[in-house]
Design an enzyme around this catalytic site. Structure first.
Site, PDB file in Angstrom:
ATOM      1  N   ASP A 136      30.393 -13.370  59.711  1.00 16.50           N
ATOM      2  CA  ASP A 136      29.034 -13.223  59.994  1.00 16.50           C
ATOM      3  C   ASP A 136      28.828 -14.143  61.444  1.00 16.50           C
ATOM      4  O   ASP A 136      29.742 -14.788  61.741  1.00 16.50           O
ATOM      5  CB  ASP A 136      28.209 -14.099  59.046  1.00 16.50           C
ATOM      6  CG  ASP A 136      26.772 -14.197  59.527  1.00 16.50           C
ATOM      7  OD1 ASP A 136      25.916 -13.155  59.713  1.00 16.50           O
ATOM      8  OD2 ASP A 136      26.120 -15.410  59.648  1.00 16.50           O
TER       9      ASP A 136
ATOM     10  N   CYS B 218      56.325 -30.924  28.881  1.00 17.46           N
ATOM     11  CA  CYS B 218      56.788 -29.635  29.426  1.00 17.46           C
ATOM     12  C   CYS B 218      55.539 -28.588  29.586  1.00 17.46           C
ATOM     13  O   CYS B 218      54.751 -28.927  28.852  1.00 17.46           O
ATOM     14  CB  CYS B 218      57.817 -28.932  28.493  1.00 17.46           C
ATOM     15  SG  CYS B 218      57.286 -28.592  26.808  1.00 17.46           S
TER      16      CYS B 218
ATOM     17  N   CYS C   2      53.965 -27.953  26.064  1.00 16.33           N
ATOM     18  CA  CYS C   2      52.919 -29.066  25.564  1.00 16.33           C
ATOM     19  C   CYS C   2      51.661 -28.849  26.166  1.00 16.33           C
ATOM     20  O   CYS C   2      50.510 -28.904  25.363  1.00 16.33           O
ATOM     21  CB  CYS C   2      53.536 -30.569  26.067  1.00 16.33           C
ATOM     22  SG  CYS C   2      54.964 -30.667  25.346  1.00 16.33           S
TER      23      CYS C   2
ATOM     24  N   CYS D 130       9.697 -15.934  31.243  1.00 12.49           N
ATOM     25  CA  CYS D 130       8.843 -15.071  30.417  1.00 12.49           C
ATOM     26  C   CYS D 130       9.622 -14.449  29.152  1.00 12.49           C
ATOM     27  O   CYS D 130      10.860 -14.524  29.092  1.00 12.49           O
ATOM     28  CB  CYS D 130       8.223 -14.055  31.204  1.00 12.49           C
ATOM     29  SG  CYS D 130       9.482 -12.678  31.743  1.00 12.49           S
TER      30      CYS D 130
ATOM     31  N   ASP E 248      23.992 -14.901  53.428  1.00 14.83           N
ATOM     32  CA  ASP E 248      25.288 -14.456  53.165  1.00 14.83           C
ATOM     33  C   ASP E 248      26.081 -14.622  51.750  1.00 14.83           C
ATOM     34  O   ASP E 248      27.047 -14.163  51.723  1.00 14.83           O
ATOM     35  CB  ASP E 248      26.132 -15.417  54.295  1.00 14.83           C
ATOM     36  CG  ASP E 248      25.886 -15.476  55.577  1.00 14.83           C
ATOM     37  OD1 ASP E 248      25.558 -14.013  55.853  1.00 14.83           O
ATOM     38  OD2 ASP E 248      25.736 -16.306  56.197  1.00 14.83           O
TER      39      ASP E 248
END
Length: 866
Positions: free
Chosen positions: A527, A85, A88, A17, A753
């Site tokens: 849980d 390296c 870079c 909305c 959960d």
């Protein structure tokens, strides 16, 4: 729009909305640095003008998400073929983040890949390629990448090409350097036997002829990359150090050879050896990187190539895997791979799911069961209906999750990045300083150090070479020994292996940062339903009750004159009557009774009449007998005294079970009990977590009695149980636990959960749970097994131990070697060799980690079982 600001058009989902668009506009407008914002609900789009020096697109998108809406982004992984390296990787990251429309960019030196999240409204894949090329590096273009992930072939081709190129360079340099080595050894150990010329040509010019091709070919890449780093990117990386060291040795030798420095020595062999050693190190490093990612590639190679599709008329046809559509039915014969994720619609078999879950025991599958693509059908024939195809399959999602995890580095990597960023300039300054000190105070330093041990041995003492020459040697050694390659590889190499180990054992980490956090958890909150318990009601108990006849009726006498129980019912008969009465009920408790009776081989059928009494139980007529199954109130309402069963009812309820009375023809005949049974491994998981010193808690919406019964069964202390917690209050409960200073891992599987998983220090979703829970979690367990929580923590702990090993080696190496080089105790050739060896050793140490199995704790001194 001013020159200092940027304007981004953003697609936004979730707005329903005009108030939604206002909420988004307000949230974004409150950000410091946002100049103007407008959001259009009708088009689901917004336009934001902002100052990139004061805020970022990532902050803007995060504000939209916090407001409850979703900005549309796309994420791609781009391979980069020529990083040498960590600096870079940082350079590429900065280049990508500077591109308007890029939200986040993570570049991993160990995997040679960039993972980029961007706004598809303003960024195209070609723009990312251009940004990488603009930084001086080469992206592996995959514009033709298909939905099935075949674009990975381009990366693998590029990786193999890089390995082959480094090998060719190494062999070329070695072939020309071997004669230089022979000349050097001859001059050192048998100078009287070595002639001054070869075919009339001075040895100096012979060395020049051999070393120059090596220098030109092997140093070209380092010189070009150094120019790009220093001139274009205003930074210094490993290539700068190598270019300085090798060019110093080669240039000094050329100047000496043409007579501009009379009496100076020649170091052509040193220049050549430096480049050969470094190139050899790059080759070994490229090979090691390939081996580190081998597990993921093998996982993808396990995909089926084709499927046998069953048409509606029963005909079968074999089609390539990428032609399988959702809804297609596929026949899978014994020994074949299940082509894609689906559900079994016909047949029964055992399926080997070890490649997904790490579980070696095949899982029985029958009609209605879900199966995972690429797993192996062991025996029976299955007909499977495809539910997910292409990149939506579990296997592809696993690979994608692991890749994303490897791109999100642990926080400990920030330390390595900060060191690497300033390391190279500091090394150059240090090398220049000590070269100058040696040039200015040679006699003093020689007396302090003690006859310049290495150069004294090699060149016949400090008097054998000039002070300038020795200063240059110190400079070259100091810059070569200090390349930060090992430091840059320490974290990403171990993270890459650790996330892959997790995936191979059914544990998916969403990022290296999650992998790092999991080891710090001090509290695990489970849980109950579906996590510690199976989440399905099962029949657990059937008890017969010897009750008196109603209305004071007398029991008939037996032949011996003893009273006979009024039609004493066996357990089987009580269960059969109860199951038949519950046959037409859809309640989970009723279905558990019916399935339990069938499982015991009883003949269960529908009742002659059936009445559901909501909230109390059922009333039915079975074989002409009136049967009640339900609670105490149901029996009392029908004139049956439940008291004879009171003791058994209380006992079963104390055990956390749901007990139901069974009345037959007006008297209590027995009690049946259902329970959400505890998973077989739950008790072991709790025990092993507690042995690690972790507190284990449980949250459930069940009543106190049931909750404490389950807690007692699995070994959770009563004071650590939170019962009667409403779904919407679970996140508050986790926050309350963490408010005590705890770092909690929440483990759950349901929609309710998800908020708790999101607020936990580490959210962990059981893989059999809902997509919402898995999306909200930091860790996903592919198996429905709480013991894998222990595996997740073990993998995290082991990976961080390995990272620390790597960092100690990398930092210790530099800490020890830089002073040696600065004090003139190390030759440039040895410095180059040691530098190459340091990177390879860090990668090799990480590769050894692949052998780790998280069934036991990792030990620094070996894989020891407790």
């Amino acid at each position: 729009m001013s020159e200092q600001t940027r304007r981004e058009q953003v697609a936004i989902t979730g707005m329903t909305c005009a108030n939604c668009s206002g909420t988004v506009a307000e949230a974004v407008g409150d950000i410091d640095g946002v100049v103007d914002v407008s959001v259009n609900f009708a088009t689901d789009e917004g336009t934001v003008e902002y100052d990139p020096d004061r805020t970022s697109l990532a902050e803007i998108f995060e504000a939209i998400e916090v407001a409850g809406y979703e900005p549309v982004t796309d994420t791609v992984s781009v391979a980069i073929s020529d990083m040498h390296c960590a600096n870079c990787a940082t350079t590429n990251e900065d280049a990508l983040l500077a591109l308007p429309g890029v939200v986040r960019a993570d570049v991993n030196y160990a995997t040679d890949e960039a993972t980029v999240e961007f706004n598809p409204e303003s960024v195209r894949l070609s723009d990312l390629y251009d940004a990488i090329e603009g930084a001086g590096y080469t992206p592996v273009r995959e514009d033709g990448e298909s939905d099935d992930g075949s674009g990975d072939d381009a990366r693998e081709t590029a990786r193999k090409g890089e390995i082959s190129r480094q090998l060719r360079l190494t062999l070329f340099g070695t072939a020309l350097s071997v004669p230089l080595l022979a000349i050097m050894v001859g001059h050192l150990f048998a100078p009287d036997l070595v002639p001054d010329t070869v075919f009339g040509v001075d040895f100096g010019w012979v060395s020049f002829a051999l070393a120059t091709p090596v220098y030109v070919v092997l140093s070209r890449e380092f010189l070009e990359n150094s120019y790009t780093a220093v001139v274009k990117n205003r930074t210094a990386n490993m290539d700068v150090l190598i270019a300085l060291g090798s060019t110093t040795a080669y240039g000094y030798s050329v100047v000496s050879l043409v007579g501009l420095l009379p009496g100076a020595g020649l170091y052509f062999d040193t220049a050549a050896f430096i480049l050969v050693f470094i190139t050899l190190g790059n080759y070994l490093e490229a090979r090691s990187k390939g081996q580190a990612g081998e597990a993921l590639r093998k996982l993808l190679e396990m995909e089926a190539d084709e499927a046998t599709v069953v048409e509606e008329d029963g005909t079968e046809r074999t089609v390539p895997l990428d032609e399988v559509q959702v809804g297609d039915r596929m026949k899978v014969r014994p020994g074949e791979q299940i082509p894609t994720d689906g559900v079994v619609v016909d047949g029964q078999s055992a399926v080997d799911e070890s490649m997904v879950t790490g579980e070696s025991v095949p899982v029985e599958k029958t009609e209605g069961d879900e199966v995972v693509g690429s797993t192996i059908n062991e025996n029976g024939v299955l007909v499977v209906e495809a539910t997910k195809v292409g990149k939506d399959t579990a296997l592809q999602q696993i690979v994608q999750t692991v890749k994303e995890a490897q791109s999100r580095q642990p926080e400990i990597q920030n330390l390595a990045d900060r060191i690497s960023a300033s390391f190279v300039p500091a090394v150059i300054v240090n090398a220049v300083f000590w070269a100058g000190v040696w040039y200015a105070f040679p006699e003093f330093l020689a007396g302090v150090v003690g006859a310049l041990p290495l150069w004294g041995l090699v060149a016949g003492g400090p008097g054998a070479i000039t002070v300038l020459e020795f200063s240059i040697v110190v400079f070259a050694s100091a810059v070569l020994i200090a390349c930060p390659c090992a430091l840059g590889l320490a974290t990403p190499a171990a993270t890459m292996v650790g996330t892959t180990i997790g995936a191979g054992n059914g544990v998916l980490f969403k990022g290296g940062d999650v992998l790092e956090r999991a080891k710090d958890v001090d509290t695990v909150v489970f849980d109950k339903t579906g996590t510690l318990t199976k989440g399905e009601m099962e029949l657990t108990d059937v008890v017969t009750i010897d009750a008196a006849m109603p209305d004071g009726g007398e029991r008939p006498e037996t032949d011996g004159g003893q009273l006979e129980p009024p039609e004493a019912l066996t357990e089987e008969e009580v269960l059969r009557l109860a199951a038949s009465a519950e046959y037409d009920s859809e309640h989970p408790l009723a279905q558990a009774i019916v399935e339990g009776a069938r499982g015991r081989g009883l003949d269960v059928g529908a009742a002659d009449s059936f009445e559901n009494v909501p909230g109390h139980g059922v009333r039915a007529t079975v074989d002409g007998r009136e049967v009640l199954v339900g609670n105490r109130k149901l029996l009392r309402d029908h004139g049956v005294d439940p008291e004879p069963a009171a003791e058994e009812m209380e006992r079963l309820e104390r055990e956390g079970k749901t007990a139901m009375l069974v009345s037959v023809d007006g008297r209590v005949a027995g009690v049946v009990a259902d329970a959400d049974t505890v998973k077989e491994s739950a008790k072991q998981a709790v025990r092993e977590l507690r042995e690690r010193g972790l507190d284990v808690m449980m949250i459930t919406g069940d009543n106190e009695r049931t909750a404490h019964a389950v807690a007692e069964e699995v070994g959770i202390d009563p004071e650590n149980v939170r019962a009667e917690v409403l779904p919407e209050d679970k996140s508050d409960a986790v926050e309350a636990i963490q408010s005590e200073g705890r770092k909690a891992m929440m483990v759950g599987d349901g929609v309710n959960d998800a908020p708790a998983l999101a607020v936990a220090y580490v959210g962990t979703a059981i893989g059999s749970g809902t997509d919402v829970a898995i999306e909200a979690a930091d860790v996903t367990l592919m198996r429905d097994d709480p013991l894998d929580v222990v595996k997740a923590i073990r993998v995290s702990d082991a990976t961080l131990q390995k990272i620390k090993q790597n960092l100690v080696w990398a930092l210790g190496y530099n800490t020890a070697m830089i002073p040696l080089a600065s004090l003139g105790l190390l030759q440039p050739v040895l410095a180059a060799g040691a530098m190459a060896l340091s990177s390879v050793s860090v990668l090799s140490n990480s590769l050894l980690f692949r052998r780790y199995v998280p069934d036991h704790d990792y030990r620094l001194l070996g894989f020891l079982r407790r």
